[in-house]
Design a protein around this motif. Structure first.
Motif, mmCIF file in Angstrom:
data_model
loop_
_atom_site.group_PDB
_atom_site.id
_atom_site.type_symbol
_atom_site.label_atom_id
_atom_site.label_comp_id
_atom_site.label_asym_id
_atom_site.label_seq_id
_atom_site.Cartn_x
_atom_site.Cartn_y
_atom_site.Cartn_z
ATOM 1 N N UNK A 77 0.829 -1.206 0.000
ATOM 2 C CA UNK A 77 0.000 0.000 0.000
ATOM 3 C C UNK A 77 0.866 1.260 0.000
ATOM 4 N N UNK A 78 1.941 1.228 0.769
ATOM 5 C CA UNK A 78 2.851 2.364 0.832
ATOM 6 C C UNK A 78 3.530 2.599 -0.520
ATOM 7 N N UNK A 79 3.950 1.523 -1.173
ATOM 8 C CA UNK A 79 4.590 1.650 -2.494
ATOM 9 C C UNK A 79 3.603 2.209 -3.514
ATOM 10 N N UNK A 80 2.370 1.753 -3.470
ATOM 11 C CA UNK A 80 1.352 2.278 -4.384
ATOM 12 C C UNK A 80 1.115 3.765 -4.121
ATOM 13 N N UNK A 108 4.013 5.671 -5.488
ATOM 14 C CA UNK A 108 3.974 5.625 -6.950
ATOM 15 C C UNK A 108 2.922 6.575 -7.500
ATOM 16 N N UNK A 109 1.798 6.673 -6.815
ATOM 17 C CA UNK A 109 0.754 7.586 -7.264
ATOM 18 C C UNK A 109 1.205 9.042 -7.130
ATOM 19 N N UNK A 110 1.925 9.358 -6.074
ATOM 20 C CA UNK A 110 2.462 10.708 -5.932
ATOM 21 C C UNK A 110 3.463 10.999 -7.046
ATOM 22 N N UNK A 111 4.333 10.035 -7.338
ATOM 23 C CA UNK A 111 5.278 10.203 -8.437
ATOM 24 C C UNK A 111 4.575 10.361 -9.772
ATOM 25 N N UNK A 112 3.519 9.589 -9.978
ATOM 26 C CA UNK A 112 2.743 9.681 -11.210
ATOM 27 C C UNK A 112 2.160 11.076 -11.379
ATOM 28 N N UNK A 113 1.594 11.622 -10.301
ATOM 29 C CA UNK A 113 1.000 12.945 -10.368
ATOM 30 C C UNK A 113 2.040 14.030 -10.621
#
Length: 76
Positions: free
Chosen positions: A49-52, A55-60
Motif C-alpha cells: 500500500x505504501x509503495x502504491x 507511486x501515485x504521488x510520483x505519477x501525479x
C-alpha cells in the motif's frame, strides 16, 4: 528548431516514466488484492500500500511536469 526537438524528447521520456509507474501501480495492486482476498494483511500488504501511494504521488508529479512541458512547447 533544436529547442523544440529537445522538449519533444523530454516529453517522450516523461511518457515512458509514466508507463513504468503505471505498471508498478497495477502489479502492486494485483498483489495487494491477492493478499487481501487470502486474509493475509501483514507487513507485505501494508508495504505494498505504501509503495502504491508513493507511486501515485510520483505519477501525479510527472504528469504535472508533462503538462508544463507541453504548455511550454505550445508557447514556442
Amino acid at each position: 528548431m533544436a529547442k523544440i526537438d529537445e522538449i519533444k524528447e523530454y516529453i517522450t521520456t516523461l511518457r515512458v516514466y509514466l508507463g513504468f509507474i503505471l505498471a508498478v501501480i497495477l502489479s502492486f495492486g494485483t498483489g495487494i488484492t491477492k493478499l487481501y482476498i487470502s486474509q493475509n494483511t501483514g507487513l507485505l500488504f501494508y508495504l505494498g500500500l505504501f509503495v502504491i501511494f508513493l507511486s501515485m504521488i510520483g505519477f501525479l508529479k510527472i504528469n504535472k511536469t508533462l503538462h508544463k512541458e507541453i504548455k511550454k512547447l505550445k508557447d514556442l
